[in-house]
Design an enzyme around this catalytic site. Sequence first.
Site, short mmCIF file in Angstrom:
data_model
loop_
_atom_site.label_atom_id
_atom_site.label_comp_id
_atom_site.label_asym_id
_atom_site.label_seq_id
_atom_site.Cartn_x
_atom_site.Cartn_y
_atom_site.Cartn_z
N TRP A 102 -1.62 -10.49 104.86
CA TRP A 102 -2.92 -9.83 104.79
C TRP A 102 -3.65 -9.87 106.13
CZ3 TRP A 102 -3.39 -6.46 101.28
CH2 TRP A 102 -2.70 -6.61 100.07
N ASP A 173 -11.48 -13.06 105.41
CA ASP A 173 -10.98 -12.39 104.22
C ASP A 173 -10.71 -13.47 103.17
OD1 ASP A 173 -9.57 -11.15 102.20
OD2 ASP A 173 -7.99 -10.36 103.49
N LYS A 197 -9.10 -11.39 91.91
CA LYS A 197 -8.41 -12.68 91.85
C LYS A 197 -9.32 -13.77 91.26
CE LYS A 197 -5.90 -11.09 95.91
NZ LYS A 197 -4.63 -10.73 95.29
#
Length: 361
Positions: A102, A173, A197
Amino acid sequence: MKNVFNFSAGPAMLPYEVMAQAKEEFLNWRDSGCSVMEVSHRGKDFIDVAAQAERDLRDLLNVPDNYHVLFTHGGGRGQFAAVPLNLSSQDQSSLHLVSGSWSEGAVSEAQKYNKPVVVGNVSEKDGKQFVEKPAFDASWSEAAYYHFCPNETVDGIEFTWLPEAGDVPLVADMSSTILSRPLNVSDYGVIYAGAQKNIGPSGLSVVIVREDLVGNARQETPSIFDYSLLAGSDSMYNTPPTFSWYLAGLVFKWLKAQGGLEVIDKRNDEKATLLYTEIDNSDFYQSQVHPANRSRMNVPFQLAQPDLDSVFLKKAEEAGLMALKGHRSVGGMRASIYNAMPVEGVVALVEFMQEFERTHG
């Protein structure tokens, strides 16, 4: 209904109590005769829901008053673009610590908008994946921001230290780790997270941004990604994902009812310790991540006999243990044990792993 434990990396399981309340309210929200999905986002009732969700999130994270909390579209990948568009010019550099898939994706997107510089990457220590804290270089001081991802969902790599950034704003992030432990929001310029999540269903993102970093968006920035427009309209510049926002608000209330992030932090430690202890005490299961960087949220592991992967997954699903297949780029297994996963789910997985090793090892 079949009792299962869902180990999906995202969209992930939500707390049972939240889902039960949403089910109860689904067709008749607040005795209105309709669903929360069907009411105007500009109506008083939904504005109350949105405002309460923001207050609860601020309480959970102790968000200072000089930070905006935005509820947005676009997921984490949307913020890969929104961050450089709001914080940098085309000629500026951005710093990037690349710890997995990511954070690497953030670099690829930033290349469209500024001049990204990778200042750290995954290395190897004791034969395992490891992330070393980069020492700050004075030449970095003119960068627009320093981006990192403290928990990598695909790779199962996590670190709890903060990169040394000097006066350069830190951008994190936190899609897969937000609300899993307490944090000091004042250490960051921007925190962003896809909801699917630890916050709620997919379709919603949360951005926590310091006031001095708002108002500098480039002219070409899409309006729905302009932090100033979003802050000025209480995240209602256009129709937001109202059902996802409503569910996120229920999750925030659930977290507070559990005792807050200090309690959640201890519970997450307990779950991760149970699973990693089983992996480490067995020659049948392996972890490729150094113990210093093992994620508490996403636990990839491999079987010593990879030809048994499909059998493991089939038997696990039959036992009510769902979504344990590793990411296609990594293979093996992956157990995502976010806040909503109860300790009982991890216990059930460990017991299954022990039985599978006994019968197939």
